[in-house]
Each structure stands twice: as C-alpha cells, then as structure tokens.
Write a protein that holds these residues in place. Structure first.
Motif, PDB file in Angstrom:
ATOM      1  N   VAL A   1       0.829  -1.204   0.000  1.00  0.00           N
ATOM      2  CA  VAL A   1       0.000   0.000   0.000  1.00  0.00           C
ATOM      3  C   VAL A   1       0.866   1.258   0.000  1.00  0.00           C
ATOM      4  CG1 VAL A   1      -1.838   1.245   1.190  1.00  0.00           C
ATOM      5  CG2 VAL A   1      -1.845  -1.251   1.158  1.00  0.00           C
ATOM      6  N   CYS A   2       1.998   1.203   0.705  1.00  0.00           N
ATOM      7  CA  CYS A   2       2.897   2.357   0.715  1.00  0.00           C
ATOM      8  C   CYS A   2       3.444   2.672  -0.672  1.00  0.00           C
ATOM      9  CB  CYS A   2       4.059   2.118   1.689  1.00  0.00           C
ATOM     10  SG  CYS A   2       3.614   2.315   3.436  1.00  0.00           S
ATOM     11  N   MET A   3       3.506   1.653  -1.542  1.00  0.00           N
ATOM     12  CA  MET A   3       3.942   1.910  -2.913  1.00  0.00           C
ATOM     13  C   MET A   3       3.025   2.920  -3.601  1.00  0.00           C
ATOM     14  SD  MET A   3       4.883  -1.967  -4.159  1.00  0.00           S
ATOM     15  CE  MET A   3       6.067  -2.974  -3.255  1.00  0.00           C
TER      16      MET A   3
ATOM     17  N   PHE B   1       3.840  10.995  -3.652  1.00  0.00           N
ATOM     18  CA  PHE B   1       4.034  12.027  -2.642  1.00  0.00           C
ATOM     19  C   PHE B   1       5.408  11.942  -1.984  1.00  0.00           C
ATOM     20  CE2 PHE B   1      -0.462  10.652  -2.573  1.00  0.00           C
ATOM     21  CZ  PHE B   1      -1.057  11.800  -3.071  1.00  0.00           C
ATOM     22  N   ILE B   2       5.948  10.710  -1.893  1.00  0.00           N
ATOM     23  CA  ILE B   2       7.218  10.496  -1.195  1.00  0.00           C
ATOM     24  C   ILE B   2       8.399  10.776  -2.106  1.00  0.00           C
ATOM     25  CG2 ILE B   2       8.663   8.793  -0.001  1.00  0.00           C
ATOM     26  CD1 ILE B   2       6.013   7.258   0.602  1.00  0.00           C
ATOM     27  N   GLY B   3       8.305  10.293  -3.346  1.00  0.00           N
ATOM     28  CA  GLY B   3       9.450  10.316  -4.253  1.00  0.00           C
ATOM     29  C   GLY B   3      10.185   8.986  -4.172  1.00  0.00           C
ATOM     30  N   TRP B   4      10.817   8.610  -5.269  1.00  0.00           N
ATOM     31  CA  TRP B   4      11.513   7.325  -5.330  1.00  0.00           C
ATOM     32  C   TRP B   4      12.800   7.368  -4.500  1.00  0.00           C
ATOM     33  CZ3 TRP B   4       9.056   3.229  -7.108  1.00  0.00           C
ATOM     34  CH2 TRP B   4       7.987   3.427  -7.995  1.00  0.00           C
ATOM     35  N   CYS B   5      13.130   6.194  -3.932  1.00  0.00           N
ATOM     36  CA  CYS B   5      14.384   6.000  -3.185  1.00  0.00           C
ATOM     37  C   CYS B   5      14.464   6.914  -1.953  1.00  0.00           C
ATOM     38  CB  CYS B   5      15.601   6.231  -4.083  1.00  0.00           C
ATOM     39  SG  CYS B   5      15.660   5.121  -5.519  1.00  0.00           S
ATOM     40  N   ARG B   6      13.318   7.267  -1.407  1.00  0.00           N
ATOM     41  CA  ARG B   6      13.284   8.047  -0.184  1.00  0.00           C
ATOM     42  C   ARG B   6      12.529   7.244   0.867  1.00  0.00           C
ATOM     43  NH1 ARG B   6      11.586  14.164  -1.504  1.00  0.00           N
ATOM     44  NH2 ARG B   6      12.322  14.384   0.645  1.00  0.00           N
ATOM     45  N   PRO B   7      12.876   7.387   2.147  1.00  0.00           N
ATOM     46  CA  PRO B   7      12.217   6.602   3.188  1.00  0.00           C
ATOM     47  C   PRO B   7      10.737   6.953   3.330  1.00  0.00           C
ATOM     48  CG  PRO B   7      13.602   8.305   4.156  1.00  0.00           C
ATOM     49  CD  PRO B   7      13.910   8.292   2.692  1.00  0.00           C
ATOM     50  N   VAL B   8       9.964   5.950   3.729  1.00  0.00           N
ATOM     51  CA  VAL B   8       8.537   6.143   3.942  1.00  0.00           C
ATOM     52  C   VAL B   8       8.337   6.610   5.381  1.00  0.00           C
ATOM     53  CG1 VAL B   8       6.253   5.088   3.895  1.00  0.00           C
ATOM     54  CG2 VAL B   8       8.024   4.322   2.279  1.00  0.00           C
TER      55      VAL B   8
ATOM     56  N   LYS C   1       6.326   8.331   8.817  1.00  0.00           N
ATOM     57  CA  LYS C   1       5.179   7.926   9.621  1.00  0.00           C
ATOM     58  C   LYS C   1       3.867   8.413   9.020  1.00  0.00           C
ATOM     59  CE  LYS C   1       3.253   8.141  14.304  1.00  0.00           C
ATOM     60  NZ  LYS C   1       1.914   8.584  13.844  1.00  0.00           N
ATOM     61  N   ALA C   2       3.846   9.639   8.526  1.00  0.00           N
ATOM     62  CA  ALA C   2       2.600  10.177   7.980  1.00  0.00           C
ATOM     63  C   ALA C   2       2.107   9.345   6.798  1.00  0.00           C
ATOM     64  CB  ALA C   2       2.801  11.629   7.554  1.00  0.00           C
ATOM     65  N   HIS C   3       3.038   8.906   5.943  1.00  0.00           N
ATOM     66  CA  HIS C   3       2.635   8.115   4.789  1.00  0.00           C
ATOM     67  C   HIS C   3       2.236   6.698   5.205  1.00  0.00           C
ATOM     68  CE1 HIS C   3       3.573  11.191   1.893  1.00  0.00           C
ATOM     69  NE2 HIS C   3       4.780  11.352   2.419  1.00  0.00           N
ATOM     70  N   LYS C   4       2.908   6.148   6.205  1.00  0.00           N
ATOM     71  CA  LYS C   4       2.498   4.826   6.712  1.00  0.00           C
ATOM     72  C   LYS C   4       1.113   4.909   7.347  1.00  0.00           C
ATOM     73  CE  LYS C   4       7.090   2.839   7.481  1.00  0.00           C
ATOM     74  NZ  LYS C   4       8.045   2.275   8.466  1.00  0.00           N
ATOM     75  N   ASP C   5       0.849   5.991   8.049  1.00  0.00           N
ATOM     76  CA  ASP C   5      -0.481   6.160   8.639  1.00  0.00           C
ATOM     77  C   ASP C   5      -1.546   6.282   7.552  1.00  0.00           C
ATOM     78  OD1 ASP C   5       0.569   6.045  11.175  1.00  0.00           O
ATOM     79  OD2 ASP C   5       0.567   8.218  11.485  1.00  0.00           O
ATOM     80  N   ALA C   6      -1.217   6.987   6.465  1.00  0.00           N
ATOM     81  CA  ALA C   6      -2.156   7.107   5.347  1.00  0.00           C
ATOM     82  C   ALA C   6      -2.401   5.744   4.711  1.00  0.00           C
ATOM     83  CB  ALA C   6      -1.613   8.089   4.309  1.00  0.00           C
ATOM     84  N   ALA C   7      -1.347   4.938   4.602  1.00  0.00           N
ATOM     85  CA  ALA C   7      -1.495   3.591   4.038  1.00  0.00           C
ATOM     86  C   ALA C   7      -2.340   2.715   4.961  1.00  0.00           C
ATOM     87  CB  ALA C   7      -0.121   2.970   3.824  1.00  0.00           C
ATOM     88  N   ARG C   8      -2.142   2.836   6.258  1.00  0.00           N
ATOM     89  CA  ARG C   8      -2.960   2.059   7.203  1.00  0.00           C
ATOM     90  C   ARG C   8      -4.432   2.460   7.102  1.00  0.00           C
ATOM     91  NH1 ARG C   8       1.631   3.224  10.670  1.00  0.00           N
ATOM     92  NH2 ARG C   8       2.845   1.300  10.997  1.00  0.00           N
TER      93      ARG C   8
ATOM     94  N   ALA D   1      -4.414   4.693  -1.937  1.00  0.00           N
ATOM     95  CA  ALA D   1      -3.302   5.471  -1.379  1.00  0.00           C
ATOM     96  C   ALA D   1      -2.724   6.447  -2.402  1.00  0.00           C
ATOM     97  CB  ALA D   1      -2.208   4.535  -0.876  1.00  0.00           C
ATOM     98  N   GLN D   2      -2.929   6.182  -3.682  1.00  0.00           N
ATOM     99  CA  GLN D   2      -2.444   7.089  -4.721  1.00  0.00           C
ATOM    100  C   GLN D   2      -3.241   8.385  -4.770  1.00  0.00           C
ATOM    101  OE1 GLN D   2      -2.225   3.615  -7.833  1.00  0.00           O
ATOM    102  NE2 GLN D   2      -1.076   5.341  -8.658  1.00  0.00           N
ATOM    103  N   GLU D   3      -4.476   8.351  -4.235  1.00  0.00           N
ATOM    104  CA  GLU D   3      -5.349   9.524  -4.284  1.00  0.00           C
ATOM    105  C   GLU D   3      -5.466  10.041  -5.718  1.00  0.00           C
ATOM    106  OE1 GLU D   3      -4.388  12.482  -1.344  1.00  0.00           O
ATOM    107  OE2 GLU D   3      -3.862  10.964   0.156  1.00  0.00           O
ATOM    108  N   ALA D   4      -5.760   9.119  -6.623  1.00  0.00           N
ATOM    109  CA  ALA D   4      -5.797   9.427  -8.052  1.00  0.00           C
ATOM    110  C   ALA D   4      -7.136  10.061  -8.444  1.00  0.00           C
ATOM    111  CB  ALA D   4      -5.558   8.159  -8.861  1.00  0.00           C
ATOM    112  N   ASP D   5      -7.167  10.634  -9.620  1.00  0.00           N
ATOM    113  CA  ASP D   5      -8.397  11.176 -10.202  1.00  0.00           C
ATOM    114  C   ASP D   5      -9.074  10.171 -11.125  1.00  0.00           C
ATOM    115  OD1 ASP D   5      -8.185  13.851  -9.080  1.00  0.00           O
ATOM    116  OD2 ASP D   5      -6.490  14.121 -10.428  1.00  0.00           O
TER     117      ASP D   5
END
Length: 245
Positions: free
Chosen positions: A87-89, A94-101, A103-110, A144-148
């Motif tokens: 789900v974090c994928m 919002f995160i950008g590639w090769c950057r750590p995930v 807490k805020a993004h993990k909470d959004a994924a949860r 989690a992508q919050e796509a249109d």
C-alpha cells in the motif's frame, strides 16, 4: 487505437471518450481485448497506431493522477513484501523514489487498509493472504495514490461475497468524490447495478454510453455472439433493473 500482437490485431480502430466522474464497465468475451485496452491506455503495451490522452495530455505527463489495479494473476505474490509495504507503494507520488517512507505516509497507508477491511493485516506477507484479501490490498494501494482516474482489471474476479461488497462500497465512495473508474468486468448480471456507463468491446467498440442506453440484449448479442445462456442471464438482470429490483 489499434493494437496488434505479432501482426495479429487485438484491438482495431477503438475510439472512446470517457467522461469524468462515472463508473464505467468494460465488457466483452474472453479474448476481446479488454485487458489490452487498459494496458495500451497506460502505455504498458505498444500501440500499432492511434493516441491516448488524459485531460488533453499524454500519459507520461499525468501518470501520478492515474491509479491501476491489475489482474491478480499478473502479480508475483511470492515477492517478499508485507501488505503495508504494497500500500505504501501507492504513496510514492508524494514520497518520491528511493526516499524513506515516513510515519505520515504509513499512517495514510494504514487508513487505506482500514477502508478496505484489512486493518490488522499490515504485517502479513502478501503470499499469506487469501485471494480476496490480496485484491483488497491492491485496492488499498490504488486508494493510497489519491488518483483522479482509476483503471481496474477485473477486481471482482475470484473474490468472495464479502470482498465484492467491500470493493463496491469503496468504488461507490470514489464515485461520490467524482473520481472516474474504468473497470474490466466479467459479470454481466451486475453491470446495471454497479455501473453508470458501459463500453462493449470485441476487438472493436460495439457500443459505449450510459448503461440504460447501450446495455441491451441486442448489443450484447453483437458483442458475445452465440453465448445465449450468458445473454439470457444478462437480459434478466436488465429487466430486474428496469423494474427497480
């Protein structure tokens, strides 16, 4: 759009314009090019000719606004990732590639896992989940992508009744938020109940428009040919929908 595999046409001169907001079913017999249609729109398979635009722009420039739920059969379920990792994928836009995930993004994924009824499964390796649970995780990734715009390739295939209800509930929420959903769907009986519009496809576009206008026995026979049992079931579903049942 025209797509060919080894010079054999799979889609021929397909012209389709999807309005913003509704749930759109892509229906047709096996081998009609339904999955190819989605993959060609997303640039996952090459086109022989034609073009695809989203909001008047090519896919590459708007890919972050588009979510995709593939067929379960195309996924490597033995890949060593947890449900939360998958789900974090969906948060990478919002995160950008090769950057750590964080807490805020993990909470959004949860929160997305919770929306599809998978709270408490975040640490499970995806191969340890049932087919319905795997499908819910991939739906959560799309959320989690919050796509249109969402493309979904048979999200209801092989899932249990509880998972189907959960998927329908989430899709209804997306529709209420004016997100567009283009969904390959195999169950003709539920098309009038679940979808606003339909694209009837069998290598070419047979019909496209509002379900009440194009999802007719005549168009279904043109799409499916001689599969009369299936068409009779669909006709009964149409009649029930017209009666309000």
């Amino acid at each position: 759009m025209t797509v060919a595999y080894q010079r054999r046409p799979v889609l021929w001169d397909v012209d389709f314009d999807a309005p913003a907001g509704p749930m759109i079913a892509v229906v047709g017999p096996n081998g009609a090019g339904k999955s190819t249609f989605i993959k060609a729109c997303l640039g996952l398979v090459p086109m022989a000719s034609g073009r695809v635009e989203f909001w008047g722009r090519p896919h590459a420039s708007v890919r972050r606004r588009i979510g995709y739920v593939p067929q379960r059969e195309t996924v490597d379920w033995d890949f060593p990732v947890s449900a939360l990792d998958v789900v974090c994928m969906g948060r990478y836009r919002f995160i950008g590639w090769c950057r750590p995930v964080g807490k805020a993004h993990k909470d959004a994924a949860r929160a997305c896992l919770d929306r599809v009824g998978m709270a408490g499964f975040e640490g499970r390796q995806i191969s340890q989940l049932s087919g319905g649970q795997q499908q819910r995780v991939f739906l959560a990734r799309a959320l989690a992508q919050e796509a249109d715009l969402y493309f979904m390739d048979e999200p209801f295939a092989g899932v249990d009744a509880a998972t189907e209800r959960a998927i329908v509930e989430v899709l209804s929420e997306l529709r209420a938020a004016r997100r567009t959903i283009i969904c390959v769907h195999h169950d003709l009986q539920t098309v009038p109940r679940y979808f606003d519009r339909a694209l009837l496809l069998n290598m070419r576009v047979v019909a496209a428009g509002r379900v009440e206008d194009v999802f007719t026995p005549e168009n279904l026979r043109k799409t499916y040919g001689g599969k009369l049992t299936l068409l009779d079931q669909a006709s009964q579903a149409i009649a029930r929908a017209e009666r309000g049942g």
